[in-house]
Write a protein that holds these residues in place. Sequence first.
Motif, PDB file in Angstrom:
ATOM      1  N   PHE A  11      18.955  12.558   5.576  1.00 23.17           N
ATOM      2  CA  PHE A  11      19.217  13.851   4.935  1.00 23.17           C
ATOM      3  C   PHE A  11      20.717  14.129   4.902  1.00 23.17           C
ATOM      4  O   PHE A  11      21.276  14.476   3.861  1.00 23.17           O
ATOM      5  CB  PHE A  11      18.482  14.983   5.667  1.00 23.17           C
ATOM      6  CG  PHE A  11      18.769  16.333   5.072  1.00 23.17           C
ATOM      7  CD1 PHE A  11      18.034  16.794   4.003  1.00 23.17           C
ATOM      8  CD2 PHE A  11      19.808  17.119   5.548  1.00 23.17           C
ATOM      9  CE1 PHE A  11      18.313  18.027   3.413  1.00 23.17           C
ATOM     10  CE2 PHE A  11      20.109  18.351   4.975  1.00 23.17           C
ATOM     11  CZ  PHE A  11      19.350  18.803   3.909  1.00 23.17           C
ATOM     12  N   VAL A  12      21.387  13.970   6.035  1.00 20.82           N
ATOM     13  CA  VAL A  12      22.818  14.256   6.123  1.00 20.82           C
ATOM     14  C   VAL A  12      23.619  13.331   5.208  1.00 20.82           C
ATOM     15  O   VAL A  12      24.483  13.783   4.454  1.00 20.82           O
ATOM     16  CB  VAL A  12      23.307  14.158   7.590  1.00 20.82           C
ATOM     17  CG1 VAL A  12      24.822  14.076   7.670  1.00 20.82           C
ATOM     18  CG2 VAL A  12      22.793  15.348   8.395  1.00 20.82           C
ATOM     19  N   LEU A  13      23.329  12.051   5.261  1.00 25.90           N
ATOM     20  CA  LEU A  13      24.108  11.104   4.456  1.00 25.90           C
ATOM     21  C   LEU A  13      23.920  11.331   2.967  1.00 25.90           C
ATOM     22  O   LEU A  13      24.858  11.151   2.183  1.00 25.90           O
ATOM     23  CB  LEU A  13      23.774   9.667   4.845  1.00 25.90           C
ATOM     24  CG  LEU A  13      24.223   9.252   6.251  1.00 25.90           C
ATOM     25  CD1 LEU A  13      23.812   7.809   6.530  1.00 25.90           C
ATOM     26  CD2 LEU A  13      25.713   9.447   6.459  1.00 25.90           C
ATOM     27  N   THR A  14      22.729  11.759   2.568  1.00 23.65           N
ATOM     28  CA  THR A  14      22.496  12.074   1.157  1.00 23.65           C
ATOM     29  C   THR A  14      23.363  13.255   0.733  1.00 23.65           C
ATOM     30  O   THR A  14      23.897  13.274  -0.375  1.00 23.65           O
ATOM     31  CB  THR A  14      21.008  12.403   0.917  1.00 23.65           C
ATOM     32  OG1 THR A  14      20.242  11.249   1.249  1.00 23.65           O
ATOM     33  CG2 THR A  14      20.751  12.787  -0.516  1.00 23.65           C
ATOM     34  N   PHE A  32      31.205   9.670   4.491  1.00 22.00           N
ATOM     35  CA  PHE A  32      29.882   9.885   5.095  1.00 22.00           C
ATOM     36  C   PHE A  32      29.844  11.190   5.892  1.00 22.00           C
ATOM     37  O   PHE A  32      29.064  11.335   6.824  1.00 22.00           O
ATOM     38  CB  PHE A  32      29.459   8.716   5.993  1.00 22.00           C
ATOM     39  CG  PHE A  32      29.368   7.393   5.315  1.00 22.00           C
ATOM     40  CD1 PHE A  32      28.302   7.104   4.470  1.00 22.00           C
ATOM     41  CD2 PHE A  32      30.338   6.417   5.501  1.00 22.00           C
ATOM     42  CE1 PHE A  32      28.201   5.884   3.838  1.00 22.00           C
ATOM     43  CE2 PHE A  32      30.251   5.194   4.875  1.00 22.00           C
ATOM     44  CZ  PHE A  32      29.176   4.918   4.032  1.00 22.00           C
ATOM     45  N   GLY A  33      30.722  12.121   5.561  1.00 20.92           N
ATOM     46  CA  GLY A  33      30.787  13.391   6.275  1.00 20.92           C
ATOM     47  C   GLY A  33      31.652  13.357   7.523  1.00 20.92           C
ATOM     48  O   GLY A  33      31.823  14.371   8.185  1.00 20.92           O
ATOM     49  N   ILE A  34      32.204  12.213   7.861  1.00 21.82           N
ATOM     50  CA  ILE A  34      33.093  12.079   9.012  1.00 21.82           C
ATOM     51  C   ILE A  34      34.518  12.320   8.517  1.00 21.82           C
ATOM     52  O   ILE A  34      34.995  11.610   7.633  1.00 21.82           O
ATOM     53  CB  ILE A  34      32.978  10.678   9.657  1.00 21.82           C
ATOM     54  CG1 ILE A  34      31.520  10.347  10.014  1.00 21.82           C
ATOM     55  CG2 ILE A  34      33.911  10.555  10.850  1.00 21.82           C
ATOM     56  CD1 ILE A  34      30.880  11.243  11.038  1.00 21.82           C
ATOM     57  N   LEU A  47      35.404   3.264   6.932  1.00 23.32           N
ATOM     58  CA  LEU A  47      34.212   3.566   7.730  1.00 23.32           C
ATOM     59  C   LEU A  47      32.954   3.076   7.030  1.00 23.32           C
ATOM     60  O   LEU A  47      32.763   3.315   5.836  1.00 23.32           O
ATOM     61  CB  LEU A  47      34.124   5.075   7.970  1.00 23.32           C
ATOM     62  CG  LEU A  47      32.994   5.584   8.866  1.00 23.32           C
ATOM     63  CD1 LEU A  47      33.166   5.082  10.303  1.00 23.32           C
ATOM     64  CD2 LEU A  47      32.954   7.114   8.850  1.00 23.32           C
ATOM     65  N   THR A  48      32.086   2.407   7.770  1.00 21.11           N
ATOM     66  CA  THR A  48      30.816   1.920   7.223  1.00 21.11           C
ATOM     67  C   THR A  48      29.705   2.911   7.535  1.00 21.11           C
ATOM     68  O   THR A  48      29.857   3.796   8.389  1.00 21.11           O
ATOM     69  CB  THR A  48      30.434   0.560   7.834  1.00 21.11           C
ATOM     70  OG1 THR A  48      30.203   0.752   9.252  1.00 21.11           O
ATOM     71  CG2 THR A  48      31.528  -0.487   7.615  1.00 21.11           C
ATOM     72  N   ARG A  49      28.573   2.728   6.853  1.00 22.67           N
ATOM     73  CA  ARG A  49      27.403   3.572   7.130  1.00 22.67           C
ATOM     74  C   ARG A  49      26.985   3.434   8.587  1.00 22.67           C
ATOM     75  O   ARG A  49      26.668   4.414   9.252  1.00 22.67           O
ATOM     76  CB  ARG A  49      26.245   3.205   6.191  1.00 22.67           C
ATOM     77  CG  ARG A  49      25.035   4.115   6.375  1.00 22.67           C
ATOM     78  CD  ARG A  49      23.792   3.545   5.691  1.00 22.67           C
ATOM     79  NE  ARG A  49      22.676   4.450   5.738  1.00 22.67           N
ATOM     80  CZ  ARG A  49      21.922   4.707   6.813  1.00 22.67           C
ATOM     81  NH1 ARG A  49      22.187   4.119   7.965  1.00 22.67           N
ATOM     82  NH2 ARG A  49      20.917   5.554   6.759  1.00 22.67           N
ATOM     83  N   ARG A 149      22.207  23.108   0.463  1.00 20.90           N
ATOM     84  CA  ARG A 149      21.941  22.196   1.572  1.00 20.90           C
ATOM     85  C   ARG A 149      21.074  22.880   2.624  1.00 20.90           C
ATOM     86  O   ARG A 149      20.100  22.294   3.116  1.00 20.90           O
ATOM     87  CB  ARG A 149      23.268  21.739   2.176  1.00 20.90           C
ATOM     88  CG  ARG A 149      23.112  20.839   3.383  1.00 20.90           C
ATOM     89  CD  ARG A 149      24.465  20.450   3.927  1.00 20.90           C
ATOM     90  NE  ARG A 149      24.348  19.573   5.071  1.00 20.90           N
ATOM     91  CZ  ARG A 149      25.261  18.677   5.381  1.00 20.90           C
ATOM     92  NH1 ARG A 149      26.349  18.526   4.648  1.00 20.90           N
ATOM     93  NH2 ARG A 149      25.103  17.919   6.452  1.00 20.90           N
ATOM     94  N   LEU A 150      21.428  24.097   2.985  1.00 18.31           N
ATOM     95  CA  LEU A 150      20.658  24.841   3.980  1.00 18.31           C
ATOM     96  C   LEU A 150      19.201  24.985   3.536  1.00 18.31           C
ATOM     97  O   LEU A 150      18.278  24.737   4.315  1.00 18.31           O
ATOM     98  CB  LEU A 150      21.296  26.206   4.209  1.00 18.31           C
ATOM     99  CG  LEU A 150      20.658  27.061   5.289  1.00 18.31           C
ATOM    100  CD1 LEU A 150      21.721  27.898   5.966  1.00 18.31           C
ATOM    101  CD2 LEU A 150      19.589  27.960   4.744  1.00 18.31           C
ATOM    102  N   CYS A 151      18.982  25.376   2.290  1.00 16.68           N
ATOM    103  CA  CYS A 151      17.616  25.563   1.782  1.00 16.68           C
ATOM    104  C   CYS A 151      16.841  24.257   1.767  1.00 16.68           C
ATOM    105  O   CYS A 151      15.668  24.211   2.173  1.00 16.68           O
ATOM    106  CB  CYS A 151      17.640  26.179   0.379  1.00 16.68           C
ATOM    107  SG  CYS A 151      18.205  27.902   0.374  1.00 16.68           S
ATOM    108  N   ALA A 152      17.477  23.182   1.328  1.00 12.81           N
ATOM    109  CA  ALA A 152      16.807  21.877   1.304  1.00 12.81           C
ATOM    110  C   ALA A 152      16.458  21.422   2.716  1.00 12.81           C
ATOM    111  O   ALA A 152      15.372  20.884   2.963  1.00 12.81           O
ATOM    112  CB  ALA A 152      17.690  20.847   0.610  1.00 12.81           C
TER     113      ALA A 152
END
Length: 160
Positions: A11-14, A32-34, A47-49, A149-152
């Motif tokens: 979910f986060v990575l998407t 990736f959010g980092i 950075l890799t997955r 994002r919060l709703c999903a």
Amino acid sequence: MPSTFDMALAFVLTREGGYTNDPRDPGGETSFGISKAAYPGIDIKGLTRDGAAAIYRRDYWDRAGCGNLPAGVALFHFDTAVNQGPGTAAKFLQLAAGVEADGKIGPKTLAAVQRAKPTDLLTEYAARRADHYARLPHFPTYGLGWMRRLCACLVLAIAT
């Protein structure tokens, strides 16, 4: 069947996507959010997955105590920890569960979470998260995306 961590990470990575360097984003260079702001010693562009997953497991999933929570609550709590920090996430969870918000997920918090009706707990948690977003100075720029994002995440957490 994937673990709750694997579902939460997916979910986060998407939502976080790949490499960005948006000058409006206070996190700066991000992959990736980092963010470089949070991890100045990491080669963000390289950075890799798997590298991001290891950071998420250690610094967000484990640090936030997600492994001790019911699956749907763990998923929502993890996303909150990633997006707003583990300490803030802990306080929101505690407030939603009706216990002292000290930022530490201990026996009292875990017992209150177990007693709570998951849908009610998650709805209150989501409301606190939304209220926090609305107070941020970058809300006019990023708010609609944060709310989507919060709703999903809430929908997925309730279904988990």
